[in-house]
Write a protein that holds these residues in place. Structure first.
Motif, PDB file in Angstrom:
ATOM      1  N   ARG A 106       2.746 -61.623   7.746  1.00  0.00           N
ATOM      2  CA  ARG A 106       2.147 -61.043   8.954  1.00  0.00           C
ATOM      3  C   ARG A 106       2.760 -59.695   9.314  1.00  0.00           C
ATOM      4  N   SER A 107       3.896 -59.391   8.691  1.00  0.00           N
ATOM      5  CA  SER A 107       4.507 -58.077   8.926  1.00  0.00           C
ATOM      6  C   SER A 107       4.106 -57.079   7.840  1.00  0.00           C
ATOM      7  N   MET A 108       3.067 -57.387   7.071  1.00  0.00           N
ATOM      8  CA  MET A 108       2.654 -56.513   5.963  1.00  0.00           C
ATOM      9  C   MET A 108       2.429 -55.076   6.409  1.00  0.00           C
ATOM     10  N   ARG A 109       1.909 -54.903   7.608  1.00  0.00           N
ATOM     11  CA  ARG A 109       1.693 -53.554   8.145  1.00  0.00           C
ATOM     12  C   ARG A 109       2.981 -52.742   8.103  1.00  0.00           C
ATOM     13  N   ARG A 110       4.106 -53.404   8.319  1.00  0.00           N
ATOM     14  CA  ARG A 110       5.392 -52.716   8.348  1.00  0.00           C
ATOM     15  C   ARG A 110       5.908 -52.386   6.952  1.00  0.00           C
ATOM     16  N   ARG A 111       5.370 -53.059   5.935  1.00  0.00           N
ATOM     17  CA  ARG A 111       5.677 -52.675   4.556  1.00  0.00           C
ATOM     18  C   ARG A 111       4.824 -51.480   4.141  1.00  0.00           C
ATOM     19  N   VAL A 112       3.554 -51.510   4.529  1.00  0.00           N
ATOM     20  CA  VAL A 112       2.646 -50.426   4.154  1.00  0.00           C
ATOM     21  C   VAL A 112       3.100 -49.108   4.760  1.00  0.00           C
ATOM     22  N   TYR A 113       3.521 -49.156   6.017  1.00  0.00           N
ATOM     23  CA  TYR A 113       3.895 -47.924   6.723  1.00  0.00           C
ATOM     24  C   TYR A 113       5.417 -47.793   6.881  1.00  0.00           C
ATOM     25  N   ASN A 114       6.173 -48.340   5.957  1.00  0.00           N
ATOM     26  CA  ASN A 114       7.632 -48.355   6.078  1.00  0.00           C
ATOM     27  C   ASN A 114       8.233 -46.982   5.805  1.00  0.00           C
ATOM     28  N   PRO A 115       9.304 -46.606   6.507  1.00  0.00           N
ATOM     29  CA  PRO A 115       9.970 -45.317   6.238  1.00  0.00           C
ATOM     30  C   PRO A 115      10.498 -45.194   4.807  1.00  0.00           C
ATOM     31  N   ASP A 116      10.756 -46.333   4.153  1.00  0.00           N
ATOM     32  CA  ASP A 116      11.241 -46.307   2.770  1.00  0.00           C
ATOM     33  C   ASP A 116      10.116 -46.129   1.754  1.00  0.00           C
ATOM     34  N   ARG A 117       8.881 -46.019   2.214  1.00  0.00           N
ATOM     35  CA  ARG A 117       7.736 -45.958   1.310  1.00  0.00           C
ATOM     36  C   ARG A 117       7.836 -44.742   0.383  1.00  0.00           C
ATOM     37  N   LEU A 118       7.632 -44.979  -0.906  1.00  0.00           N
ATOM     38  CA  LEU A 118       7.592 -43.879  -1.865  1.00  0.00           C
ATOM     39  C   LEU A 118       6.274 -43.143  -1.728  1.00  0.00           C
ATOM     40  N   LYS A 119       6.317 -41.802  -1.765  1.00  0.00           N
ATOM     41  CA  LYS A 119       5.145 -41.016  -1.397  1.00  0.00           C
ATOM     42  C   LYS A 119       4.529 -40.229  -2.552  1.00  0.00           C
ATOM     43  N   TYR A 120       5.339 -39.852  -3.530  1.00  0.00           N
ATOM     44  CA  TYR A 120       4.846 -39.009  -4.619  1.00  0.00           C
ATOM     45  C   TYR A 120       5.746 -39.182  -5.831  1.00  0.00           C
ATOM     46  N   PRO A 121       5.293 -38.790  -7.011  1.00  0.00           N
ATOM     47  CA  PRO A 121       6.119 -38.937  -8.212  1.00  0.00           C
ATOM     48  C   PRO A 121       7.391 -38.112  -8.086  1.00  0.00           C
ATOM     49  N   MET A 122       8.473 -38.628  -8.641  1.00  0.00           N
ATOM     50  CA  MET A 122       9.751 -37.919  -8.574  1.00  0.00           C
ATOM     51  C   MET A 122      10.510 -38.060  -9.893  1.00  0.00           C
ATOM     52  N   LYS A 123      11.387 -37.101 -10.125  1.00  0.00           N
ATOM     53  CA  LYS A 123      12.231 -37.075 -11.313  1.00  0.00           C
ATOM     54  C   LYS A 123      13.691 -36.988 -10.878  1.00  0.00           C
ATOM     55  N   ARG A 124      14.533 -37.733 -11.546  1.00  0.00           N
ATOM     56  CA  ARG A 124      15.961 -37.725 -11.217  1.00  0.00           C
ATOM     57  C   ARG A 124      16.564 -36.345 -11.458  1.00  0.00           C
ATOM     58  N   VAL A 125      17.427 -35.917 -10.518  1.00  0.00           N
ATOM     59  CA  VAL A 125      18.137 -34.654 -10.686  1.00  0.00           C
ATOM     60  C   VAL A 125      19.649 -34.827 -10.621  1.00  0.00           C
ATOM     61  N   GLY A 126      20.115 -35.932 -10.049  1.00  0.00           N
ATOM     62  CA  GLY A 126      21.558 -36.174  -9.989  1.00  0.00           C
ATOM     63  C   GLY A 126      21.983 -37.180 -11.031  1.00  0.00           C
ATOM     64  N   LYS A 127      23.164 -37.752 -10.819  1.00  0.00           N
ATOM     65  CA  LYS A 127      23.648 -38.831 -11.679  1.00  0.00           C
ATOM     66  C   LYS A 127      22.771 -40.052 -11.479  1.00  0.00           C
ATOM     67  N   ARG A 128      22.484 -40.746 -12.566  1.00  0.00           N
ATOM     68  CA  ARG A 128      21.634 -41.920 -12.444  1.00  0.00           C
ATOM     69  C   ARG A 128      22.270 -42.930 -11.483  1.00  0.00           C
ATOM     70  N   GLY A 129      21.487 -43.377 -10.531  1.00  0.00           N
ATOM     71  CA  GLY A 129      21.972 -44.323  -9.531  1.00  0.00           C
ATOM     72  C   GLY A 129      22.293 -43.678  -8.196  1.00  0.00           C
ATOM     73  N   GLU A 130      22.439 -42.344  -8.176  1.00  0.00           N
ATOM     74  CA  GLU A 130      22.743 -41.647  -6.919  1.00  0.00           C
ATOM     75  C   GLU A 130      21.551 -41.610  -5.981  1.00  0.00           C
ATOM     76  N   GLY A 131      20.347 -41.743  -6.538  1.00  0.00           N
ATOM     77  CA  GLY A 131      19.156 -41.666  -5.704  1.00  0.00           C
ATOM     78  C   GLY A 131      18.736 -40.252  -5.376  1.00  0.00           C
ATOM     79  N   LYS A 132      19.109 -39.283  -6.220  1.00  0.00           N
ATOM     80  CA  LYS A 132      18.733 -37.887  -6.002  1.00  0.00           C
ATOM     81  C   LYS A 132      17.560 -37.544  -6.910  1.00  0.00           C
ATOM     82  N   PHE A 133      16.461 -37.084  -6.316  1.00  0.00           N
ATOM     83  CA  PHE A 133      15.234 -36.809  -7.066  1.00  0.00           C
ATOM     84  C   PHE A 133      14.604 -35.511  -6.593  1.00  0.00           C
ATOM     85  N   LYS A 134      13.732 -34.967  -7.454  1.00  0.00           N
ATOM     86  CA  LYS A 134      12.884 -33.857  -7.035  1.00  0.00           C
ATOM     87  C   LYS A 134      11.428 -34.282  -7.212  1.00  0.00           C
TER      88      LYS A 134
END
Length: 811
Positions: A106-134
């Motif tokens: 019932r909280s699915m709406r909060r998954r769809v519109y979550n701040p953590d939602r991925l928005k576009y394709p990204m490529k890693r730019v930092g050390k793997r695991g750091e979470g740095k992307f472009k």
């Protein structure tokens, strides 16, 4: 006036009318929080009485890995989901229950519109695991992936490509992520020459392996069949939390027991929610010792002449000398083991079992007599007891208890496995044949990165080859968080993944920025179920199967794309587009698969009628699922898939494996379901340093790690470590204190819940909390897997994620 009459008459409470009409994504709609539920006999497609002309109601679904598939009715205004309701079809009575979603769905709406939602394709730019992307374009992402695939296949072969275990879209058809071999990623790779297989699962490795040697499988009676039993015995089975939604397993359990008036005994180190107020008795047990308890029970059953000897003689192999295979040693049967006439010379008396299990001997005797005297008895186990380093033995032992009492293949009985169910058969998306036959245990993929060519069949359980040909160089991680968050020993796992000279490419396809997503080289934003059409299957409510038409409720958010579009574009670059798509769009595939299903099942409505209905329900034509019923009725005409065709209490195949496999000194594989001590178990000398046994449990705030970033769920069900008051007092800890829990693998800091619902010497933590490390690598999210081990179980090579020793100290 009752709530359901208010609902159908339009006389909604003012507070509900106010909340459900808010458009704020962060606002708490009562329908989403579960306060207001749609009762009554409303028909599919009914629009709430407060809806306006621009509102539409679209059937969708929650497809996470909880054991249910729950229908959701999305109320959409101007292209935005405003609130979520659930199933409102049927009479909502026992045997015709509504398939209601829990608070997570019932909280699915909060998954769809979550701040953590991925928005576009990204490529890693930092050390793997750091979470740095472009940010990159879709075309760049497709090209990078295809070029890397071509390179890996050319230089290392298809055996170097691995599909990570993932269950994020468990019930989908086009969007299906589990098993990975049935996903669109698998179809893509099979068009390109294949990939390295894996076998077993994080959920069931030890039980599925153990019971395959006992029954040739591992099915059980449906939980609805409890209406025909006299006694329910649950070993570590907690459907109130593991099956708390949709399928209504807990509801069915209560209703069935009400009809049978059956007693229920819950055996668990933790006083779980299934027990809470429902049980007749709770027996706390030392984790990993269920096989010892069964042995103590078996001693009483045998010495008091309560075993079902005719059943054991006719249907089983190896209970006593009469049915023991010729290859077995003298007194190698189960009865000899129990009576102390086997190799160890120890009688498995209740007193012996009591010292191991912490259950008093007189209570073991009473339990044995109760099980032996109840005709029939529904003996079952959840998947917690088998998730230990000796889990294969535990699973087989509990199944043996069902055999000793003759409860297999009859109504009201069970096999000792988890509850079974009925499902409507459907044709699934064809994923073609994998040319690569080499297979590893799902749990050893980190080993396959580090020492792939050293992994062998007799040491590491590699299948269909003597030795792996290549290490893993390319990982597909689609809709799953098992690469980091749900895998064991996170610190060691990250150390392996950070070295991009080993595994050269990791592609993650997901909805949110999970711990696994942060390890991606290429990160692709997937659609949610709400943003595309699909069939949601693998759904059951005991003896009622159902299928959901999850339609497109809203347009794709941001730059997110469907898995079908992604794999089609990569297939084009790999030169296999026509073979992959067969010229069909996603909608055309749905129509094609549905027509194939209709050809096999004329009862199904038309595609368009199903789309309008939203859900199809069907009762089991046999009334209840009775596992191995045909075998019980005629074992000659309906043999099991074991080598003997019978239930194998003694397994010749396991005896052979025990002789030929390379095992450590503290690892045991046995042809009999015996109790064995294990590393980091209750009697490991390491307890002097780390005196507490840590187990995990499925928590109502999440489904594994899914929904773990939904704010209202985190607030409603806090992540805490459960601890007995005696253990807390010894450490100067009070309820609510911040503590540090640690061992040699890692540390997490979290608040403590001091409660008598935990047995002394054992602590429990809800699994799936999101890994949240500080700069020193100390976790602050309560993620259990900073403490678990990468060492596998001996036979299944599975995850022993409940076998852990830790210490706790107040901060």
């Amino acid at each position: 006036m009752s709530l359901d009459k208010k609902r159908n008459s339009g006389a909604l409470p003012v507070s509900r009318r106010t909340f459900v009409q808010t458009g704020a994504i962060g606002g708490l709609a009562l329908a989403a929080s579960g306060v207001s539920l749609p009762f009554g006999k409303a028909k599919a497609g009914t629009v709430a009485p407060h809806s306006s002309a621009d509102e539409k109601v679209v059937w969708s679904a929650c497809t996470v890995n909880c054991g249910s598939r729950c229908p959701l009715r999305m109320h959409v205004v101007n292209g935005e989901i405003k609130y979520v309701e659930t199933d409102n079809t049927g009479e909502d009575a026992y045997a015709d229950n509504q398939v209601r979603a829990c608070l997570r769905g019932r909280s699915m709406r909060r998954r769809v519109y979550n701040p953590d939602r991925l928005k576009y394709p990204m490529k890693r730019v930092g050390k793997r695991g750091e979470g740095k992307f472009k940010r990159i374009s879709w075309e760049e992402a497709y090209d990078e992936i295809a070029n890397s695939l071509k390179h890996v296949i050319k230089d290392y072969g298809n055996e170097a490509v691995y599909l990570q275990y993932a269950t994020g879209t468990l019930g989908g058809t086009v969007t299906r992520s589990w098993p990975p071999g049935n996903s669109l990623i698998a179809r893509l790779m099979n068009c390109c020459g294949g990939y390295l297989n894996h076998y077993n699962t994080y959920s069931t490795a030890q039980i599925s392996t153990g019971l395959s040697y006992t029954y040739g499988g591992g099915s059980g009676n449906s939980i609805s069949d409890i209406e025909n039993t006299k006694l329910v015995v649950m070993f570590g089975n907690n459907p109130a939390e593991t099956r708390m939604s949709g399928g209504g397993i807990t509801y069915l359990l209560e209703q069935a027991r009400e009809r049978s008036n059956a007693r229920m005994i819950v055996i668990d180190p933790r006083y779980c929610d299934t027990a809470a107020g429902r049980e007749d008795e709770w027996l706390p047990i030392t984790p990993g010792t269920d096989a010892a308890l069964v042995a103590g029970i078996a001693y009483v059953l045998i010495t008091e002449n309560m075993v079902d000897q005719p059943f054991l003689d006719k249907y089983c192999v190896g209970y006593d000398e009469k049915t023991l295979p010729a290859s077995a040693p003298r007194n190698g049967h189960y009865k000899a083991y129990i009576l102390g006439e086997g190799d160890d010379g120890i009688a498995k008396t209740p007193e012996w079992a009591s010292k191991i299990t912490a259950i008093p001997a007189d209570r073991i005797i009473k339990l044995a007599r109760e099980i032996g005297g109840a005709k029939p008895a529904y003996i079952c186990q959840g998947w917690g007891p088998q998730r230990h380093a000796n889990g294969e033995q535990v699973a087989r032992a509990i199944a043996t208890l069902a055999c000793l009492t003759g409860n297999v293949g009859i109504s009201g009985g069970n096999t000792g496995a988890r509850e079974g169910s009925y499902a409507i058969p459907f044709v699934r998306f064809p994923t073609l044949t994998n040319p690569v036959k080499d297979s590893i245990s799902f749990f050893l993929w980190t080993d396959a990165i580090v020492r792939g060519q050293e992994m062998t069949a007799t040491r590491d359980g590699v299948r269909n080859t003597d030795r792996l040909k290549q290490p893993i160089k390319f990982i597909w991680n689609y809709a799953g968080n098992s690469m980091v968050n749900q895998h064991s020993d996170i610190n060691k796992t990250l150390e392996i993944l950070e070295d991009d000279t080993k595994c050269e490419m990791i592609v993650v396809i997901d909805n949110h920025m999970t711990a696994s997503a942060k390890c991606a080289d290429i990160l692709l934003p997937d659609l949610t179920t709400s943003e595309q059409a699909d069939f949601c299957l693998d759904a059951s409510s005991g003896n009622m199967g159902y299928v959901i038409f999850a339609d497109k409720a809203i347009e794709p958010q941001f730059e997110c794309r469907s898995i079908y579009e992604m794999t089609t574009e990569i297939a084009k670059r790999m030169g296999v587009e026509q073979q992959f798509t067969e010229g069909r769009t996603q909608e055309e595939w749905l129509r094609h698969l549905y027509q194939l299903s209709c050809d096999k099942d004329p009862q199904l409505p038309s595609f368009d009628a199903f789309r309008e209905m939203g859900i199809i329900k069907r009762k089991d034509p046999n009334g209840h699922t009775i596992a191995y019923k045909s075998f019980r009725e005629d074992p000659q005409a309906n043999p099991l898939s074991t080598p003997s065709g019978k239930i194998e209490i003694y397994s010749e195949k396991l005896a052979e494996i025990a002789k030929t496999w390379e095992l450590e000194k503290d690892e045991v594989i046995s042809p009999l379901p015996i109790h064995v001590s294990t590393f980091e178990g209750a009697d490991d000398p390491l307890r002097k340093k780390f005196p507490l046994q840590l187990i995990g449990f499925h928590y109502k705030a999440r489904c594994h790690s899914t929904y773990g970033n939904v704010d209202v769920l985190k607030a409603a069900a806090l992540q805490e470590i459960w601890m007995n008051p005696l253990d807390a007092k010894e450490r100067g800890i009070q309820n609510g204190d911040m503590i540090r829990m640690f061992n040699d693998r890692g540390e997490t800091q979290i608040n403590v819940k001091v409660t008598p619902r935990m047995m002394p010497g054992v602590v429990a933590l809800g699994e799936g909390a999101w890994y949240t490390p500080d700069v020193k690598g100390v976790d602050h999210g309560g993620c259990i897997n900073v403490l678990t081990t990468l060492r596998p179980s001996p036979l299944a090579k599975g995850n022993p994620q409940h076998t852990n020793l830790v210490e706790i100290a107040k901060i």
